[in-house]
Design a protein around this motif. Sequence first.
Motif, PDB file in Angstrom:
ATOM      1  N   PRO A 200       0.809  -1.232   0.000  1.00 56.47           N
ATOM      2  CA  PRO A 200       0.000   0.000   0.000  1.00 56.47           C
ATOM      3  C   PRO A 200       0.837   1.275   0.000  1.00 56.47           C
ATOM      4  N   GLU A 201       1.947   1.290   0.750  1.00 58.48           N
ATOM      5  CA  GLU A 201       2.756   2.508   0.808  1.00 58.48           C
ATOM      6  C   GLU A 201       3.452   2.786  -0.531  1.00 58.48           C
ATOM      7  N   ILE A 202       3.805   1.720  -1.253  1.00 55.10           N
ATOM      8  CA  ILE A 202       4.406   1.897  -2.573  1.00 55.10           C
ATOM      9  C   ILE A 202       3.354   2.412  -3.558  1.00 55.10           C
ATOM     10  N   ARG A 203       2.176   1.814  -3.498  1.00 55.27           N
ATOM     11  CA  ARG A 203       1.092   2.264  -4.374  1.00 55.27           C
ATOM     12  C   ARG A 203       0.792   3.734  -4.160  1.00 55.27           C
ATOM     13  N   LYS A 204       0.648   4.123  -2.893  1.00 52.73           N
ATOM     14  CA  LYS A 204       0.336   5.525  -2.593  1.00 52.73           C
ATOM     15  C   LYS A 204       1.445   6.452  -3.060  1.00 52.73           C
ATOM     16  N   ALA A 205       2.692   6.049  -2.858  1.00 49.97           N
ATOM     17  CA  ALA A 205       3.815   6.899  -3.259  1.00 49.97           C
ATOM     18  C   ALA A 205       3.794   7.147  -4.761  1.00 49.97           C
ATOM     19  N   LEU A 206       3.506   6.106  -5.550  1.00 52.07           N
ATOM     20  CA  LEU A 206       3.452   6.256  -7.002  1.00 52.07           C
ATOM     21  C   LEU A 206       2.273   7.132  -7.424  1.00 52.07           C
ATOM     22  N   VAL A 207       1.104   6.824  -6.916  1.00 55.17           N
ATOM     23  CA  VAL A 207      -0.099   7.563  -7.327  1.00 55.17           C
ATOM     24  C   VAL A 207       0.017   9.029  -6.930  1.00 55.17           C
ATOM     25  N   ASP A 208       0.599   9.301  -5.759  1.00 54.71           N
ATOM     26  CA  ASP A 208       0.778  10.698  -5.341  1.00 54.71           C
ATOM     27  C   ASP A 208       1.588  11.474  -6.375  1.00 54.71           C
ATOM     28  N   VAL A 209       2.684  10.888  -6.839  1.00 55.35           N
ATOM     29  CA  VAL A 209       3.526  11.582  -7.820  1.00 55.35           C
ATOM     30  C   VAL A 209       2.740  11.855  -9.089  1.00 55.35           C
ATOM     31  N   MET A 210       2.056  10.844  -9.599  1.00 55.58           N
ATOM     32  CA  MET A 210       1.338  10.991 -10.866  1.00 55.58           C
ATOM     33  C   MET A 210       0.239  12.050 -10.757  1.00 55.58           C
ATOM     34  N   GLN A 211      -0.529  12.007  -9.697  1.00 57.74           N
ATOM     35  CA  GLN A 211      -1.664  12.928  -9.566  1.00 57.74           C
ATOM     36  C   GLN A 211      -1.210  14.359  -9.302  1.00 57.74           C
ATOM     37  N   VAL A 212      -0.242  14.527  -8.412  1.00 61.45           N
ATOM     38  CA  VAL A 212       0.202  15.881  -8.082  1.00 61.45           C
ATOM     39  C   VAL A 212       0.909  16.515  -9.276  1.00 61.45           C
ATOM     40  N   TYR A 213       1.695  15.734  -9.997  1.00 66.38           N
ATOM     41  CA  TYR A 213       2.369  16.283 -11.183  1.00 66.38           C
ATOM     42  C   TYR A 213       1.345  16.746 -12.213  1.00 66.38           C
ATOM     43  N   LYS A 475      10.837   5.463   1.831  1.00 66.35           N
ATOM     44  CA  LYS A 475      10.893   4.023   1.591  1.00 66.35           C
ATOM     45  C   LYS A 475      10.510   3.655   0.161  1.00 66.35           C
ATOM     46  N   ALA A 476       9.965   4.599  -0.558  1.00 63.78           N
ATOM     47  CA  ALA A 476       9.604   4.371  -1.959  1.00 63.78           C
ATOM     48  C   ALA A 476      10.374   5.334  -2.857  1.00 63.78           C
ATOM     49  N   ARG A 477      11.586   5.671  -2.448  1.00 62.18           N
ATOM     50  CA  ARG A 477      12.351   6.695  -3.158  1.00 62.18           C
ATOM     51  C   ARG A 477      12.594   6.333  -4.618  1.00 62.18           C
ATOM     52  N   GLU A 478      12.935   5.065  -4.888  1.00 59.57           N
ATOM     53  CA  GLU A 478      13.211   4.672  -6.267  1.00 59.57           C
ATOM     54  C   GLU A 478      11.951   4.750  -7.123  1.00 59.57           C
ATOM     55  N   VAL A 479      10.828   4.273  -6.613  1.00 56.36           N
ATOM     56  CA  VAL A 479       9.577   4.303  -7.368  1.00 56.36           C
ATOM     57  C   VAL A 479       9.184   5.743  -7.682  1.00 56.36           C
ATOM     58  N   GLN A 480       9.298   6.628  -6.705  1.00 61.99           N
ATOM     59  CA  GLN A 480       8.923   8.022  -6.933  1.00 61.99           C
ATOM     60  C   GLN A 480       9.892   8.702  -7.898  1.00 61.99           C
ATOM     61  N   ALA A 481      11.174   8.419  -7.750  1.00 63.44           N
ATOM     62  CA  ALA A 481      12.156   9.026  -8.652  1.00 63.44           C
ATOM     63  C   ALA A 481      11.939   8.564 -10.089  1.00 63.44           C
ATOM     64  N   ASN A 482      11.642   7.279 -10.281  1.00 63.14           N
ATOM     65  CA  ASN A 482      11.399   6.767 -11.629  1.00 63.14           C
ATOM     66  C   ASN A 482      10.125   7.356 -12.233  1.00 63.14           C
ATOM     67  N   ALA A 483       9.089   7.509 -11.415  1.00 64.45           N
ATOM     68  CA  ALA A 483       7.835   8.100 -11.907  1.00 64.45           C
ATOM     69  C   ALA A 483       8.056   9.547 -12.330  1.00 64.45           C
ATOM     70  N   TYR A 484       8.788  10.293 -11.523  1.00 65.35           N
ATOM     71  CA  TYR A 484       9.068  11.692 -11.848  1.00 65.35           C
ATOM     72  C   TYR A 484       9.860  11.784 -13.158  1.00 65.35           C
ATOM     73  N   PHE A 485      10.812  10.885 -13.320  1.00 65.07           N
ATOM     74  CA  PHE A 485      11.588  10.849 -14.565  1.00 65.07           C
ATOM     75  C   PHE A 485      10.683  10.596 -15.769  1.00 65.07           C
ATOM     76  N   ALA A 486       9.809   9.593 -15.669  1.00 63.58           N
ATOM     77  CA  ALA A 486       8.917   9.266 -16.786  1.00 63.58           C
ATOM     78  C   ALA A 486       8.022  10.446 -17.148  1.00 63.58           C
ATOM     79  N   LEU A 487       7.510  11.139 -16.142  1.00 63.43           N
ATOM     80  CA  LEU A 487       6.639  12.294 -16.385  1.00 63.43           C
ATOM     81  C   LEU A 487       7.397  13.428 -17.066  1.00 63.43           C
ATOM     82  N   LYS A 488       8.604  13.698 -16.593  1.00 60.29           N
ATOM     83  CA  LYS A 488       9.392  14.782 -17.189  1.00 60.29           C
ATOM     84  C   LYS A 488       9.756  14.472 -18.640  1.00 60.29           C
ATOM     85  N   VAL A 489      10.161  13.232 -18.901  1.00 60.22           N
ATOM     86  CA  VAL A 489      10.532  12.854 -20.263  1.00 60.22           C
ATOM     87  C   VAL A 489       9.321  12.946 -21.183  1.00 60.22           C
TER      88      VAL A 489
END
Length: 561
Positions: A200-213, A475-489
């Motif tokens: 759940p914490e990984i899911r939330k971390a990813l969705v937060d990045v996508m929605q806020v961006y 704890k989800a630093r890699e998932v959030q960093a990768n999501a941010y990268f995908a969005l920026k690209v």
Amino acid sequence: MRPGKLISSITAAVLLAAASAMAPAANPPPAPAVDATAHPAAPSTESRIEAGRRMYLEGVLPSGEMITARVRNDVTVGGDFAICGTCHRRSGLGSSEGSQVIPAIAGDRLFNPLRLPTRNLPLAPQQRPAYNMETLKRAIRSGVDANGELLDPLMPRYALDDDQIELLIDYLKTVSVEISPGVDERDIHFATIIAGPVAPEIRKALVDVMQVYVEQKNSETRHESKRAQDAPWHKEWLFSPYRKWVMHVWELTGAPETWPAQLERYYRQQPVFAVLSGVANGPWQPVHRFCEQTELPCLFPTTDLPVIAEQDFYPIYLSKGMALEGQLVNRHRLDDGQVNRPLVQVYRADDQRAKAAAEAIRQERGVRTVVWHPGEGQPGTEFWRQVLDEAEDGHLTLWLSQADVDTLWPVLEQNGGPDRIYLSSSLYGDNTDGVPPSLRDRLLFIHINELPSRLSRLLLRSTGWLRVKHIYAPKAREVQANAYFALKVAGDALTHIRGYFFRDYFIERIEHTVDSVPYTSVYPRISLAPGQRFAAKGGYIARLSPVPNPALVAVTEWITP
């Protein structure tokens, strides 16, 4: 601007402007001889469009022969050098490399005059007249354009008969004509995928990045919607492509075998232009296959189990994951002059990630593989003694978790063993407190991200943004960093395509521009080129620094298999 008017944007005009070299063709070189009997027409069972597609993308004539051509008057080329799509690209919208610009040829572009945009109404000056079938055949065979001028010497001259050229043109007329699904007059739709039982914490971390961006992207600080609606005619090409982003979350549950049907349902409900980021607890293969079959870009998911199929076009990954770790072991032994020594590798049969790493080097010379079966609990003393006997005078690679590996240390201290033991950072983790000090010098870690001591600095850009938005999850630093990268690209690529909402062109722009992005996620080096599908191609071999505060220290530069 309506989708049909996008064809006249400045981007294509500039690309097409390079179609002609300025040298007059007073005495053009003779066209290659055409033997119509050697090139039969497409078989009746194969559609003309499919025959043209194979010619354009694969370089295969309807007869099954490979296309050959001539460059610089007398140099015969074949293979990729003679395939139209190699330079003009899958989208048919061309490309550039340095000062060399490859023109757009898709749709009806060649059969319309080429005009460059101008501020002077009512009509821009003509750069070249429209091609007709006769002048286009001349251009393909002899390299003479519609103005009667020579095309660039690097443009191949093809010995194609009339029917073969017509097959090719029939196909090109279907390419990059209708904008791709997932885009309408106001919005562009994207999805991110959560596959399997993700924490759940990984899911939330990813969705937060996508929605806020996306919320920030749609904030319209420059009144983008109004500018798109009321753009002056000379800036319509710049403002009209604006679309609001809409992000969908596709969650896949149950067995992976059921995921394709779930993906179909999501896609039927609302087609998306691309899949951005995502995370999986399990294989990514069902998602990969769906995206390839649907011709849907699938960009930079967080997965240790990507599908390694370089011939596929639409999925693009950050790295080869666990398979890359296996390849790095072999590369390090080769560079170190140790490849002739035996290597024993151990993995658990129920761990897909460990199996992927082991399979990557199973067939290499001198490699022996030992599989630990899950019903047997954790490895015991007798098991480790047998493994150490097999690895005598060689090396040992353990594709195991920390709990499993820690059962080896007492046996190793009592019985000696190999002088080199490779561990996977992804599987073992970063807590090395349990490693006896007497064994530290034997251990080498395979590490495909930036080293922990340098990672915080590398992620300053994303971490700063995440903290400002109050969504940072350490704890989800890699998932959030990768999501941010995908969005920026993705955002940068959409800026470059300037309203040409074609998925193929979107991917081609990512291939062309990702090398210059200022942010590389958790990887110190990334790059792509046409046809490449893994952005980070290497890793480090590291060891533990001396006690009392052990940390990973690289013993190699960033190396690639």
